[in-house]
Design an enzyme around this catalytic site. Sequence first.
Site: not given
Ligand code: ATP
Length: 930
Positions: A650, A654, A329
């Site tokens: 996480d 997943d 990730d």
């Molecule tokens: P990784 O898999 O590398 O941890 P990530 O944490 O960036 O990736 P996600 O958490 O799925 O992936 O987030 C994807 C997208 O969703 C982010 O790029 C953001 O634009 C949006 N996002 C993340 N957190 C939130 C939230 N709490 N509320 C709304 N949108 C969110």
Amino acid sequence: MEQKLWHQMNADELQQALDVNGSSGLSSEEAGKRLEAHGANELSEGEKISPIALFLNQFKDFMVLVLMGATLISGLLGEYLDAITIVAIIVINGILGFVQEYRAERSLRALKKLSAPTAHVIRNGEVVQIQADHLVPGDIVLLESGDRIPADIRWLETNVCYVEESALTGESVPVNKHNQAIYDASIPLGDQKNFGFMGTMVTRGTGKGVVVRTGMHTEMGKIADLIQQTESMETPLQHRLEQLGKILIILALVLTVMVVVAGIMHGQPAYGMFLAGVSLAVAAIPEGLPAIVTIALALGVQRMIKRKAIVRKLPSVETLGCASVICSDKTGTLTQNKMTVTHMWLGGRVLQVTGEGYEPIGQIVESDKAVDLKNDQALRRLLQIAALCNNASLAETFQSESNKKKVKDEQQSTWEIKGDPTEGALVVLASKAGVTQQSLSSLYDRVNEYPFDSDRKRMSVQLKHQGGQLIYSKGAPDMLLDQCSYVLWDGKVVPFTGTLRQKVLAANEAMAKSALRVLGMAYRDLKSYEHAPTEADAECNLIFVGLTGMIDPPRKEVRDAIVTCRRAGIKTVMITGDHQTTAEAIANQLGIMQRGGLLYTGQQLAQMSDDELDNKVDEVFVYARVSPEHKLRIVKSLQRKGHVVAMTGDGVNDAPAIKAADIGIAMGITGTDVSKEASALILSDDNFSTIVAAIEEGRGIYENIRKFIRYLLASNVGEILTMFIAMMLGFPLPLVPIQILWVNLVTDGLPAMALGVDQAEKDLMEQRPRGAKENIFARRLGWKIISRGILIGVFTLMAFWLTLRVDWNSAEQLLKAQSVAFATLVMAQLIHVFDCRSSRSIFHRNMFQNRYLVFAVLSSIILLLAVLYIEPLQPVFKTVPLDLRDWAITLVAAGIPTFVMGIGSVWSGRKPRKTNTNRNVLVKSTNIRA
Ligand code: ATP
């Protein structure tokens, strides 16, 4: 009136019956009392083997029983000294075996405890994380998507809360939970929708419940006996060694019988030969091997814990050494997960935000001037969405002892985020402009939440405000824009035309290129809905307000870890839910992206067949905007290409990919219970470099196991051959039974254990990962065992012969020759043990680096000298003191097997298989993009 059942009570009745306040929870004192009264919240474990049984087990071995029988016979024949000594040796051997196994068992149990579940509860009015086994009836538990329910609870609040109860009811479709009383007294478990049962899993939404039953009183407790399937802690290698052990036993027995028969045929007394044969069999069977393997694994695992990697499934320690791809990730693992909003974009305006960290001090600046919030309706709206469509909060904590009572002291306070860092960054942003959650809480009342998940990539809340209702949404711009029909532009709400959309997308792309994580904000008035609309109804026709861009700096140590991986022949792949441009920018900063490497988006993956993916998968270094189910496809594709895959995750979704990966890795800090339970390894610091450290340890442990297998088996081959060849040639016995047992006890045990904790060779991480199906004897280990074993046997016998030939007929000279053979065998093994540390030769490593080994070898030498030179011990061990000539013969004969082979390998210049670092450089130069 009949007493109501738990599911029949409403929230007030529950709190009354359990004597607890739903908002402040129990006091620690009360919880302590209840813990004493109700006992720990745990299911009773299966039978544990008692230390006494473990000790007695040591003597159940067939050969040990035969040896005891033989001892009894010697006792009866009046050989008391022999008998007593053999018994003493058997007992000491048993104690050593017991200590080894007990330690191994205890370390394994400690490991299980380390990954024990925790729960978030309200105690003394504050949310705290406690060990799940400390829960008591009346505790108020907070749960969210991905949590395993830690006890039987009655829901007090639920928010789109779905629970998967298949472990209990067999029903695999998650059940939508509520907090209302159910009046029917006798409804089945599956219909008790206001209950959360221990061991079941929250798959969506959030909720708050009060614990009503714990431990064996829970529904799970009732069927605990049925579900006590403890996961196998045996590794494939241990299993194979067990098989090998059986073959070795047969081989040792056959050879022993041959030795005995040959001896008797050449005129040796039958009784003496029988005792020698039994001793030889005891010595030749590597009975200590399984315990030493377990100890090496367990100690290695403890070293991993120190390096922040918690092993949940022991077999994965072995697999770690074979890992050829790590799929990681991005957020939090490769980056620090310390988000700070630095840029905003509002209807064509670009704004900057100053200030660092979580301290809510900073300015919002436009064209070098601070923005006046009062006259900026769009910015106000954006900040309100940031603050209210949010579950995180910002807290100031005071560090020094005297300031614990929250005396305001700027210097000593730090600001902390409670909740998701992405949301935390938005709270900080709003607070910098004075838009705090506290100031808004009296004006806005949240009535509903449509939670964030990695598939939707957005979140919305429904709020009551001044008699009306509002929807505030935030999320990945590409996922939010489709829900927006209007845009706030120059203070007016206008239709979201194609041109304006293009402008938003261009702004999004520009922010992402600077490695910013971008979130869009939108809202709408909810005039026509009195009650909670569905998700689809709520999140449509939204008015787009603007974008926020936050930095999430890469972890400093990750770049080096990725270089280490490349040198170790391990490919690093980034898999992220973030935007492709952000992902690519970070991948470039970290050196993940290779020349000619590809980036695929989730959308592209969805359009590809498995075959197409298999054809390209080796060239892809970054997957962006993927959903959790894509991870499973990526793992499977890599596996079809012959890779051993380590995969991090996480979230709840997943879990399938983590399970399918060869090494499933969960995050200790941000990971959900579901992902942790599916994993083989947990990173207690969520850090990518910890994976690399674990791989290094995994490789080291495997090599150490090979080292002591080599040592033990070569020693055994040497011992058997000494006896075997002597008997075949019609020589007298070169070693007496007690000497054989002594060698087995003193020379084999301690040094082998010290090899189990040996330091890794310097170039451990410069070699290719070993093949998953590689035989333990591969890379010439089998040859080394046989060749060194033969040489040790032959030269021991040579020393015996050289001494005996002075006078073949003298009993005294025979004693001396036996003492020389004994000393030669011991010394040859003690020299060989240093050779075992290196995959090349004894000359390639510092002999004194492994202090345990030096200590073990010195102790063995001192014990040898004691047996040779302390007079009372001489009749027991049938030894005589050696003179200088004897020592010369002994040391030369003992040194030859190791040094001759060492010189041979230096001369032939044999090297381990190094990684070709160019292997990952790809020929393709096309860069596929969305
Ligand atoms: P990784 O898999 O590398 O941890 P990530 O944490 O960036 O990736 P996600 O958490 O799925 O992936 O987030 C994807 C997208 O969703 C982010 O790029 C953001 O634009 C949006 N996002 C993340 N957190 C939130 C939230 N709490 N509320 C709304 N949108 C969110």
